[in-house]
Design a protein around this motif. Structure first.
Motif, PDB file in Angstrom:
ATOM      1  N   ALA A   1       0.838  -1.204   0.000  1.00  0.00           N
ATOM      2  CA  ALA A   1       0.000   0.000   0.000  1.00  0.00           C
ATOM      3  C   ALA A   1       0.871   1.250   0.000  1.00  0.00           C
ATOM      4  O   ALA A   1       0.596   2.222  -0.733  1.00  0.00           O
ATOM      5  CB  ALA A   1      -0.928   0.002   1.215  1.00  0.00           C
ATOM      6  N   LEU A   2       1.937   1.244   0.793  1.00  0.00           N
ATOM      7  CA  LEU A   2       2.855   2.379   0.835  1.00  0.00           C
ATOM      8  C   LEU A   2       3.518   2.592  -0.522  1.00  0.00           C
ATOM      9  O   LEU A   2       3.645   3.727  -0.995  1.00  0.00           O
ATOM     10  CB  LEU A   2       3.915   2.152   1.913  1.00  0.00           C
ATOM     11  CG  LEU A   2       5.019   3.217   2.014  1.00  0.00           C
ATOM     12  CD1 LEU A   2       4.430   4.586   2.311  1.00  0.00           C
ATOM     13  CD2 LEU A   2       6.043   2.818   3.077  1.00  0.00           C
ATOM     14  N   ILE A   3       3.924   1.502  -1.147  1.00  0.00           N
ATOM     15  CA  ILE A   3       4.558   1.612  -2.464  1.00  0.00           C
ATOM     16  C   ILE A   3       3.569   2.171  -3.484  1.00  0.00           C
ATOM     17  O   ILE A   3       3.922   3.019  -4.321  1.00  0.00           O
ATOM     18  CB  ILE A   3       5.092   0.243  -2.918  1.00  0.00           C
ATOM     19  CG1 ILE A   3       6.240  -0.202  -2.003  1.00  0.00           C
ATOM     20  CG2 ILE A   3       5.575   0.295  -4.365  1.00  0.00           C
ATOM     21  CD1 ILE A   3       6.678  -1.634  -2.219  1.00  0.00           C
ATOM     22  N   ALA A   4       2.320   1.706  -3.439  1.00  0.00           N
ATOM     23  CA  ALA A   4       1.305   2.221  -4.357  1.00  0.00           C
ATOM     24  C   ALA A   4       1.107   3.726  -4.166  1.00  0.00           C
ATOM     25  O   ALA A   4       0.949   4.477  -5.142  1.00  0.00           O
ATOM     26  CB  ALA A   4      -0.018   1.482  -4.147  1.00  0.00           C
ATOM     27  N   VAL A   5       1.138   4.184  -2.926  1.00  0.00           N
ATOM     28  CA  VAL A   5       1.022   5.622  -2.640  1.00  0.00           C
ATOM     29  C   VAL A   5       2.223   6.376  -3.219  1.00  0.00           C
ATOM     30  O   VAL A   5       2.075   7.468  -3.789  1.00  0.00           O
ATOM     31  CB  VAL A   5       0.915   5.856  -1.120  1.00  0.00           C
ATOM     32  CG1 VAL A   5       1.053   7.345  -0.789  1.00  0.00           C
ATOM     33  CG2 VAL A   5      -0.412   5.331  -0.595  1.00  0.00           C
ATOM     34  N   LEU A   6       3.414   5.804  -3.092  1.00  0.00           N
ATOM     35  CA  LEU A   6       4.610   6.448  -3.655  1.00  0.00           C
ATOM     36  C   LEU A   6       4.531   6.497  -5.178  1.00  0.00           C
ATOM     37  O   LEU A   6       4.932   7.495  -5.796  1.00  0.00           O
ATOM     38  CB  LEU A   6       5.863   5.696  -3.208  1.00  0.00           C
ATOM     39  CG  LEU A   6       6.183   5.793  -1.711  1.00  0.00           C
ATOM     40  CD1 LEU A   6       7.382   4.903  -1.364  1.00  0.00           C
ATOM     41  CD2 LEU A   6       6.447   7.233  -1.301  1.00  0.00           C
ATOM     42  N   PHE A   7       4.025   5.422  -5.805  1.00  0.00           N
ATOM     43  CA  PHE A   7       3.806   5.446  -7.254  1.00  0.00           C
ATOM     44  C   PHE A   7       2.887   6.610  -7.622  1.00  0.00           C
ATOM     45  O   PHE A   7       3.137   7.362  -8.569  1.00  0.00           O
ATOM     46  CB  PHE A   7       3.166   4.137  -7.724  1.00  0.00           C
ATOM     47  CG  PHE A   7       4.099   2.955  -7.774  1.00  0.00           C
ATOM     48  CD1 PHE A   7       5.465   3.102  -7.637  1.00  0.00           C
ATOM     49  CD2 PHE A   7       3.587   1.677  -7.997  1.00  0.00           C
ATOM     50  CE1 PHE A   7       6.319   1.997  -7.700  1.00  0.00           C
ATOM     51  CE2 PHE A   7       4.425   0.574  -8.071  1.00  0.00           C
ATOM     52  CZ  PHE A   7       5.789   0.733  -7.916  1.00  0.00           C
ATOM     53  N   SER A   8       1.803   6.732  -6.876  1.00  0.00           N
ATOM     54  CA  SER A   8       0.840   7.806  -7.121  1.00  0.00           C
ATOM     55  C   SER A   8       1.494   9.177  -6.958  1.00  0.00           C
ATOM     56  O   SER A   8       1.243  10.099  -7.742  1.00  0.00           O
ATOM     57  CB  SER A   8      -0.333   7.657  -6.148  1.00  0.00           C
ATOM     58  OG  SER A   8      -1.256   8.708  -6.299  1.00  0.00           O
ATOM     59  N   ALA A   9       2.358   9.300  -5.958  1.00  0.00           N
ATOM     60  CA  ALA A   9       2.995  10.589  -5.668  1.00  0.00           C
ATOM     61  C   ALA A   9       3.887  11.070  -6.801  1.00  0.00           C
ATOM     62  O   ALA A   9       4.094  12.278  -6.956  1.00  0.00           O
ATOM     63  CB  ALA A   9       3.803  10.482  -4.376  1.00  0.00           C
ATOM     64  N   THR A  10       4.414  10.149  -7.621  1.00  0.00           N
ATOM     65  CA  THR A  10       5.272  10.586  -8.733  1.00  0.00           C
ATOM     66  C   THR A  10       4.484  11.448  -9.715  1.00  0.00           C
ATOM     67  O   THR A  10       5.037  12.372 -10.312  1.00  0.00           O
ATOM     68  CB  THR A  10       5.883   9.384  -9.473  1.00  0.00           C
ATOM     69  OG1 THR A  10       4.840   8.586 -10.047  1.00  0.00           O
ATOM     70  CG2 THR A  10       6.720   8.521  -8.550  1.00  0.00           C
ATOM     71  N   HIS A  11       3.193  11.156  -9.882  1.00  0.00           N
ATOM     72  CA  HIS A  11       2.360  11.970 -10.778  1.00  0.00           C
ATOM     73  C   HIS A  11       1.906  13.256 -10.093  1.00  0.00           C
ATOM     74  O   HIS A  11       1.859  14.317 -10.722  1.00  0.00           O
ATOM     75  CB  HIS A  11       1.140  11.168 -11.228  1.00  0.00           C
ATOM     76  CG  HIS A  11       1.467  10.033 -12.146  1.00  0.00           C
ATOM     77  ND1 HIS A  11       2.061  10.230 -13.383  1.00  0.00           N
ATOM     78  CD2 HIS A  11       1.288   8.698 -12.022  1.00  0.00           C
ATOM     79  CE1 HIS A  11       2.226   9.054 -13.975  1.00  0.00           C
ATOM     80  NE2 HIS A  11       1.772   8.116 -13.171  1.00  0.00           N
ATOM     81  N   VAL A  12       1.581  13.160  -8.814  1.00  0.00           N
ATOM     82  CA  VAL A  12       1.137  14.350  -8.080  1.00  0.00           C
ATOM     83  C   VAL A  12       2.254  15.388  -8.022  1.00  0.00           C
ATOM     84  O   VAL A  12       2.029  16.589  -8.216  1.00  0.00           O
ATOM     85  CB  VAL A  12       0.679  13.969  -6.656  1.00  0.00           C
ATOM     86  CG1 VAL A  12       0.356  15.226  -5.843  1.00  0.00           C
ATOM     87  CG2 VAL A  12      -0.537  13.049  -6.715  1.00  0.00           C
ATOM     88  N   ALA A  13       3.473  14.925  -7.764  1.00  0.00           N
ATOM     89  CA  ALA A  13       4.609  15.836  -7.589  1.00  0.00           C
ATOM     90  C   ALA A  13       5.308  16.174  -8.900  1.00  0.00           C
ATOM     91  O   ALA A  13       6.225  16.999  -8.908  1.00  0.00           O
ATOM     92  CB  ALA A  13       5.622  15.228  -6.613  1.00  0.00           C
ATOM     93  N   GLY A  14       4.885  15.564  -9.991  1.00  0.00           N
ATOM     94  CA  GLY A  14       5.579  15.735 -11.268  1.00  0.00           C
ATOM     95  C   GLY A  14       5.874  17.167 -11.670  1.00  0.00           C
ATOM     96  O   GLY A  14       7.015  17.493 -12.044  1.00  0.00           O
TER      97      GLY A  14
END
Length: 248
Positions: free
Chosen positions: A9-22
């Protein structure tokens, strides 16, 4: 199992963060291409060729057994054909976006693909991200080492894809697209919680992902206008390949 769910779940959140922080990663948004993007691309390709494809090849007999007695039973490369399909699908999508961009806009202005093509492109990448999120819980090898290798390679791949889509689609991607892609790995992870898919399907999904990763990395590295950094790409691939081989 609860610990694995929490980690994935943490890794999935980090994956998501790459787009949010892009949009905030401005040091990646320049020409010549950032050495970090080229190195990240090298890592992703090394993961596919050194770890993923050899792992999938070990499951080729599964396909032969499933298709025993039929025409497909005579084939010896089911896995690689599916990887070829993945590569071809994303090549076709990239050509569609580039062709649309050439026909749009005016001379001297930034040319972007049309709205319809944008949504087709975005839908495909959303499905791609869902697949990556789903495979966090249902990889070919389910041990902790495999998860870490997968997380590093795919996390860097998300960064490469995000920057490539931003360059291709501009503000439309930032205002709409990146939020959809940010949600996609979380959705995929959530689907994974429902339960495992048949082994044959998981192998097929990984093969399709392998082809998509190769194409999506190379399409960012090869165009002349990117002014890519070959040595950074090669160094990223070599270092991660060495890490993969040492961890066996």
């Amino acid at each position: 199992m609860p610990a694995e769910i929490a980690v994935t779940a943490l890794i999935a959140v980090l994956f998501s963060a790459t787009h949010v922080a892009g949009p905030t990663l401005r040091f990646l948004q320049r020409t010549p291409r950032s050495i970090w993007l080229s190195a990240a691309g090298g890592v992703s390709v090394a993961y596919v060729f050194v770890h993923l494809l050899p792992e999938l090849a070990a499951h080729q007999d599964t396909f032969g057994g499933e298709f025993e007695g039929g025409l497909l039973a005579e084939m010896e490369s089911h896995i690689y054909l599916i990887a070829l399909v993945g590569l071809s699908v994303f090549y076709g999508l990239d050509r569609l976006a580039r062709t649309s961009a050439r026909k749009a806009g005016t001379a001297g202005a930034a040319r972007r693909p049309g709205t319809g093509v944008f949504w087709i492109h975005l839908t495909a990448f959303a499905g791609y991200n869902v697949l990556i999120g789903y495979l966090l819980l249902h990889r070919e090898a389910a041990d902790g080492r495999s998860l870490i290798l997968y997380a590093i390679a795919m996390g860097l791949h998300f960064v490469v894809n995000d920057q490539g889509l931003r360059q291709q689609h501009g503000s439309t991607y930032d205002h709409r697209g990146r939020w959809i892609l940010a949600a996609a790995p979380l959705i995929g992870w959530g689907i994974g919680l429902i339960g495992p898919a048949p082994t044959l399907l998981v192998s097929s999904l990984f093969a399709f992902l392998a082809g998509g990763v190769v194409l999506n990395v190379l399409k960012e590295e090869l165009p002349e206008d990117r002014e890519s950094r070959f040595f950074a790409f090669a160094a990223g691939a070599a270092i991660y390949a060495a890490l993969l081989l040492a961890s066996r």
